[in-house]
Design a protein around this motif. Structure first.
Motif, PDB file in Angstrom:
ATOM      1  N   GLU A 192     -39.765  11.866  25.426  1.00 16.92           N
ATOM      2  CA  GLU A 192     -39.700  11.066  24.219  1.00 16.92           C
ATOM      3  C   GLU A 192     -38.319  11.057  23.586  1.00 16.92           C
ATOM      4  O   GLU A 192     -38.045  10.247  22.687  1.00 16.92           O
ATOM      5  CB  GLU A 192     -40.729  11.563  23.197  1.00 16.92           C
ATOM      6  N   SER A 193     -37.434  11.929  24.038  1.00 18.59           N
ATOM      7  CA  SER A 193     -36.076  11.941  23.513  1.00 18.59           C
ATOM      8  C   SER A 193     -35.178  10.933  24.233  1.00 18.59           C
ATOM      9  O   SER A 193     -33.978  10.848  23.941  1.00 18.59           O
ATOM     10  CB  SER A 193     -35.467  13.338  23.623  1.00 18.59           C
ATOM     11  N   VAL A 194     -35.744  10.176  25.161  1.00 20.62           N
ATOM     12  CA  VAL A 194     -35.010   9.094  25.832  1.00 20.62           C
ATOM     13  C   VAL A 194     -35.643   7.771  25.430  1.00 20.62           C
ATOM     14  O   VAL A 194     -36.849   7.570  25.601  1.00 20.62           O
ATOM     15  CB  VAL A 194     -35.049   9.248  27.368  1.00 20.62           C
ATOM     16  N   GLY A 195     -34.842   6.892  24.871  1.00 18.39           N
ATOM     17  CA  GLY A 195     -35.342   5.595  24.434  1.00 18.39           C
ATOM     18  C   GLY A 195     -34.413   4.480  24.844  1.00 18.39           C
ATOM     19  O   GLY A 195     -33.581   4.635  25.749  1.00 18.39           O
ATOM     20  N   ILE A 196     -34.520   3.346  24.166  1.00 17.32           N
ATOM     21  CA  ILE A 196     -33.762   2.148  24.511  1.00 17.32           C
ATOM     22  C   ILE A 196     -32.940   1.679  23.330  1.00 17.32           C
ATOM     23  O   ILE A 196     -33.396   1.698  22.187  1.00 17.32           O
ATOM     24  CB  ILE A 196     -34.715   1.023  24.974  1.00 17.32           C
ATOM     25  N   CYS A 197     -31.708   1.271  23.609  1.00 16.27           N
ATOM     26  CA  CYS A 197     -30.886   0.527  22.663  1.00 16.27           C
ATOM     27  C   CYS A 197     -30.803  -0.904  23.176  1.00 16.27           C
ATOM     28  O   CYS A 197     -30.394  -1.139  24.324  1.00 16.27           O
ATOM     29  CB  CYS A 197     -29.476   1.123  22.543  1.00 16.27           C
ATOM     30  N   TRP A 198     -31.212  -1.856  22.340  1.00 10.29           N
ATOM     31  CA  TRP A 198     -31.210  -3.262  22.755  1.00 10.29           C
ATOM     32  C   TRP A 198     -29.964  -3.952  22.231  1.00 10.29           C
ATOM     33  O   TRP A 198     -29.724  -4.028  21.026  1.00 10.29           O
ATOM     34  CB  TRP A 198     -32.456  -3.979  22.248  1.00 10.29           C
ATOM     35  N   ASP A 199     -29.145  -4.453  23.168  1.00 11.59           N
ATOM     36  CA  ASP A 199     -27.946  -5.216  22.832  1.00 11.59           C
ATOM     37  C   ASP A 199     -28.288  -6.698  22.926  1.00 11.59           C
ATOM     38  O   ASP A 199     -28.540  -7.221  24.013  1.00 11.59           O
ATOM     39  CB  ASP A 199     -26.804  -4.854  23.787  1.00 11.59           C
ATOM     40  N   PHE A 200     -28.316  -7.367  21.778  1.00 13.96           N
ATOM     41  CA  PHE A 200     -28.734  -8.768  21.729  1.00 13.96           C
ATOM     42  C   PHE A 200     -27.729  -9.686  22.417  1.00 13.96           C
ATOM     43  O   PHE A 200     -28.112 -10.721  22.986  1.00 13.96           O
ATOM     44  CB  PHE A 200     -28.940  -9.195  20.268  1.00 13.96           C
ATOM     45  N   GLY A 201     -26.464  -9.330  22.388  1.00 13.28           N
ATOM     46  CA  GLY A 201     -25.460 -10.135  23.073  1.00 13.28           C
ATOM     47  C   GLY A 201     -25.620 -10.082  24.573  1.00 13.28           C
ATOM     48  O   GLY A 201     -25.543 -11.113  25.255  1.00 13.28           O
ATOM     49  N   HIS A 202     -25.847  -8.885  25.123  1.00 12.48           N
ATOM     50  CA  HIS A 202     -26.076  -8.764  26.564  1.00 12.48           C
ATOM     51  C   HIS A 202     -27.308  -9.573  26.973  1.00 12.48           C
ATOM     52  O   HIS A 202     -27.297 -10.261  28.000  1.00 12.48           O
ATOM     53  CB  HIS A 202     -26.298  -7.291  26.945  1.00 12.48           C
ATOM     54  N   ALA A 203     -28.358  -9.473  26.174  1.00 10.31           N
ATOM     55  CA  ALA A 203     -29.588 -10.198  26.497  1.00 10.31           C
ATOM     56  C   ALA A 203     -29.381 -11.705  26.431  1.00 10.31           C
ATOM     57  O   ALA A 203     -29.981 -12.458  27.206  1.00 10.31           O
ATOM     58  CB  ALA A 203     -30.699  -9.783  25.535  1.00 10.31           C
ATOM     59  N   ASN A 204     -28.526 -12.157  25.524  1.00  5.68           N
ATOM     60  CA  ASN A 204     -28.258 -13.592  25.406  1.00  5.68           C
ATOM     61  C   ASN A 204     -27.515 -14.107  26.627  1.00  5.68           C
ATOM     62  O   ASN A 204     -27.765 -15.227  27.096  1.00  5.68           O
ATOM     63  CB  ASN A 204     -27.449 -13.871  24.142  1.00  5.68           C
ATOM     64  N   ILE A 205     -26.619 -13.296  27.161  1.00  5.56           N
ATOM     65  CA  ILE A 205     -25.921 -13.666  28.395  1.00  5.56           C
ATOM     66  C   ILE A 205     -26.918 -13.808  29.547  1.00  5.56           C
ATOM     67  O   ILE A 205     -26.775 -14.683  30.413  1.00  5.56           O
ATOM     68  CB  ILE A 205     -24.839 -12.625  28.738  1.00  5.56           C
ATOM     69  N   MET A 206     -27.946 -12.978  29.527  1.00  6.37           N
ATOM     70  CA  MET A 206     -28.972 -13.027  30.562  1.00  6.37           C
ATOM     71  C   MET A 206     -29.993 -14.145  30.332  1.00  6.37           C
ATOM     72  O   MET A 206     -30.907 -14.330  31.134  1.00  6.37           O
ATOM     73  CB  MET A 206     -29.703 -11.682  30.630  1.00  6.37           C
ATOM     74  N   LYS A 207     -29.832 -14.876  29.232  1.00  5.98           N
ATOM     75  CA  LYS A 207     -30.701 -16.024  28.904  1.00  5.98           C
ATOM     76  C   LYS A 207     -32.163 -15.609  28.698  1.00  5.98           C
ATOM     77  O   LYS A 207     -33.083 -16.362  29.004  1.00  5.98           O
ATOM     78  CB  LYS A 207     -30.615 -17.092  30.005  1.00  5.98           C
ATOM     79  N   TYR A 208     -32.370 -14.420  28.148  1.00 10.74           N
ATOM     80  CA  TYR A 208     -33.733 -13.947  27.950  1.00 10.74           C
ATOM     81  C   TYR A 208     -34.371 -14.558  26.713  1.00 10.74           C
ATOM     82  O   TYR A 208     -33.696 -14.864  25.717  1.00 10.74           O
ATOM     83  CB  TYR A 208     -33.758 -12.423  27.801  1.00 10.74           C
ATOM     84  N   ASP A 209     -35.683 -14.681  26.755  1.00 11.60           N
ATOM     85  CA  ASP A 209     -36.483 -14.875  25.557  1.00 11.60           C
ATOM     86  C   ASP A 209     -36.551 -13.487  24.913  1.00 11.60           C
ATOM     87  O   ASP A 209     -37.292 -12.609  25.360  1.00 11.60           O
ATOM     88  CB  ASP A 209     -37.885 -15.373  25.934  1.00 11.60           C
ATOM     89  N   GLN A 210     -35.767 -13.278  23.865  1.00 13.06           N
ATOM     90  CA  GLN A 210     -35.626 -11.920  23.343  1.00 13.06           C
ATOM     91  C   GLN A 210     -36.890 -11.424  22.652  1.00 13.06           C
ATOM     92  O   GLN A 210     -37.147 -10.220  22.621  1.00 13.06           O
ATOM     93  CB  GLN A 210     -34.411 -11.838  22.416  1.00 13.06           C
ATOM     94  N   SER A 211     -37.679 -12.325  22.118  1.00 14.28           N
ATOM     95  CA  SER A 211     -38.960 -11.893  21.547  1.00 14.28           C
ATOM     96  C   SER A 211     -39.859 -11.325  22.633  1.00 14.28           C
ATOM     97  O   SER A 211     -40.517 -10.286  22.442  1.00 14.28           O
ATOM     98  CB  SER A 211     -39.647 -13.062  20.842  1.00 14.28           C
ATOM     99  N   LYS A 212     -39.880 -11.981  23.782  1.00 17.83           N
ATOM    100  CA  LYS A 212     -40.678 -11.488  24.906  1.00 17.83           C
ATOM    101  C   LYS A 212     -40.157 -10.133  25.388  1.00 17.83           C
ATOM    102  O   LYS A 212     -40.938  -9.206  25.660  1.00 17.83           O
ATOM    103  CB  LYS A 212     -40.639 -12.508  26.044  1.00 17.83           C
ATOM    104  N   ALA A 213     -38.836 -10.022  25.484  1.00 14.78           N
ATOM    105  CA  ALA A 213     -38.240  -8.772  25.945  1.00 14.78           C
ATOM    106  C   ALA A 213     -38.528  -7.629  24.984  1.00 14.78           C
ATOM    107  O   ALA A 213     -38.911  -6.528  25.397  1.00 14.78           O
ATOM    108  CB  ALA A 213     -36.732  -8.953  26.115  1.00 14.78           C
TER     109      ALA A 213
END
Length: 297
Positions: A192-213
Motif C-alpha cells: 500500500e506504500s506504492v501508488g500512482i502519480c498521474w501526469d495529465f500532460g503525458h496522458a494527453n500526449i497518449m490521447k487517452y480519455d482521462q476520465s476512463k483512465a
C-alpha cells in the motif's frame, strides 16, 4: 483537494543560475501557495544544494523557512534517469552511476525530513530487451524494491508516474505509458506504500480519455502532476492552455474519491519569462488553480 505546485515553477530563470529554494518558496507563498511539491531533479546544477556536503544544513534552513511561511510539502519528485539503458553517461561511468543512485537515496531522506507523504518516481523501459513489457516490469520491480523499503522506513510512499511514448529518437515505446501497464506494475508490489502519480500532460500526449483512465486507476491514485499541452510534446502548460478536458477531469477526481493534492507541474509557463513578469504569472496560475478546484465541488 488542495492546490499545490512543484517548486520547479520558479526554479529556472531565463538567464543566470537557479533560484534559491528559499527565495522560490517566498515567491510562491506571495502568490498564494501553501502546499508544495519539492522537485529534486536539479542535481546536475552546481548551485543545487542536494549534491553538496552541507545539504542537511541547507535542508534545515528550507524546512525552517517553510514553517515560517506556513508551507507544507506533501509531494516530492526524486531525480530520474534510465538506470539500465545505455542512453547517457550514468551507465558507462560507474562512479557517476553510483553518485546518481546516492542522490536518489538522499532525496528520499530529504523528502522525509520535509514531511513529504508521497515521493514521485519515473519508471523506465527495458530498451536492452526490445522494450518488452514483461522485461520492463521485472526490472522495475527489482530496481524499485530497495527504494520502496527505504521509503517505508522513512514513513513515506513511492508514487510511480505514467509516462508517454516517443521519448525523442531514443525510445519509441515507453513502459508504463499505458495506464494498464502502470496499474499492473503498482499492483505487483502488493504494498500500500506504492501508488500512482498521474501526469495529465503525458496522458494527453497518449490521447487517452482521462476520465476512463482515472476511473481504471481508482484508489491507487496518490499524487498528481497537473499540466496541459496540445497532445504533441510535453510542454507543461498551465491548464486550459492545451487540449486536456479539465471539466471532465475534475468531476472524475471527485467520483473516484481522490484524497491527494492537485499539484501543478507547469514550469513551461514560467521558465522563459523575464523576472518582472513572473509574479503576476504565478498569481494567475494560482487563480486558475482555484477555479479548477471550484469545479470539483
Amino acid at each position: 483537494m488542495r492546490l499545490s505546485t512543484s517548486t520547479n515553477l520558479c526554479a529556472v530563470n531565463r538567464t543566470g543560475p537557479l533560484t534559491d529554494p528559499i527565495e522560490g518558496m517566498k515567491r510562491l507563498a506571495e502568490a498564494g501557495y501553501r502546499v508544495l511539491d519539492f522537485n529534486f531533479r536539479f542535481i546536475k546544477f552546481e548551485e543545487f544544494f542536494l549534491a553538496r556536503d552541507d545539504w542537511e544544513q541547507e535542508l534545515d534552513k528550507i524546512g525552517n523557512e517553510a514553517a515560517k511561511l506556513g508551507i507544507e510539502f506533501s509531494q516530492s519528485h526524486i531525480p530520474y534517469y534510465h538506470p539500465i539503458n545505455e542512453i547517457d553517461s550514468y551507465l558507462t561511468d560507474p562512479e557517476l552511476h553510483a553518485w546518481f543512485e546516492s542522490m536518489c537515496e538522499r532525496s528520499l531522506h530529504a523528502s522525509a525530513a520535509l514531511g513529504v507523504k508521497w515521493a514521485v518516481a519515473h519508471p523506465f523501459t527495458a530498451v536492452d530487451e526490445n522494450c518488452e513489457r514483461e522485461a520492463s516490469k521485472r526490472k522495475n520491480l527489482a530496481y524499485f524494491a530497495p527504494y520502496v523499503e527505504l521509503a517505508k522506513k522513512l514513513g513515506i510512499g513511492i508514487a510511480i508516474e505514467n509516462m508517454s511514448d516517443f521519448y525523442g529518437s531514443i525510445i519509441q515505446r515507453r513502459y508504463a505509458a499505458t495506464y494498464e501497464d502502470l496499474v499492473d506494475l503498482v499492483d505487483a508490489f502488493q504494498d500500500e506504500s506504492v501508488g500512482i502519480c498521474w501526469d495529465f500532460g503525458h496522458a494527453n500526449i497518449m490521447k487517452y480519455d482521462q476520465s476512463k483512465a482515472l476511473t481504471y486507476i481508482g484508489r491507487r491514485l496518490k499524487a498528481t502532476h497537473v499540466n496541459d499541452n496540445f497532445g504533441v510534446s510535453d510542454t507543461h502548460n498551465l491548464p486550459f492552455m492545451g487540449t486536456v478536458r479539465w471539466e471532465d477531469v475534475m468531476r472524475t477526481l471527485v467520483q473516484i474519491g481522490y484524497e491527494g493534492d492537485f499539484t501543478y507541474e507547469i514550469h513551461g509557463m514560467a521558465d522563459r519569462l523575464p523576472p518582472p513578469l513572473k509574479p503576476e504569472a504565478l498569481q494567475y496560475s494560482y487563480e486558475v488553480g482555484q477555479y479548477l478546484l471550484s469545479l470539483a465541488k
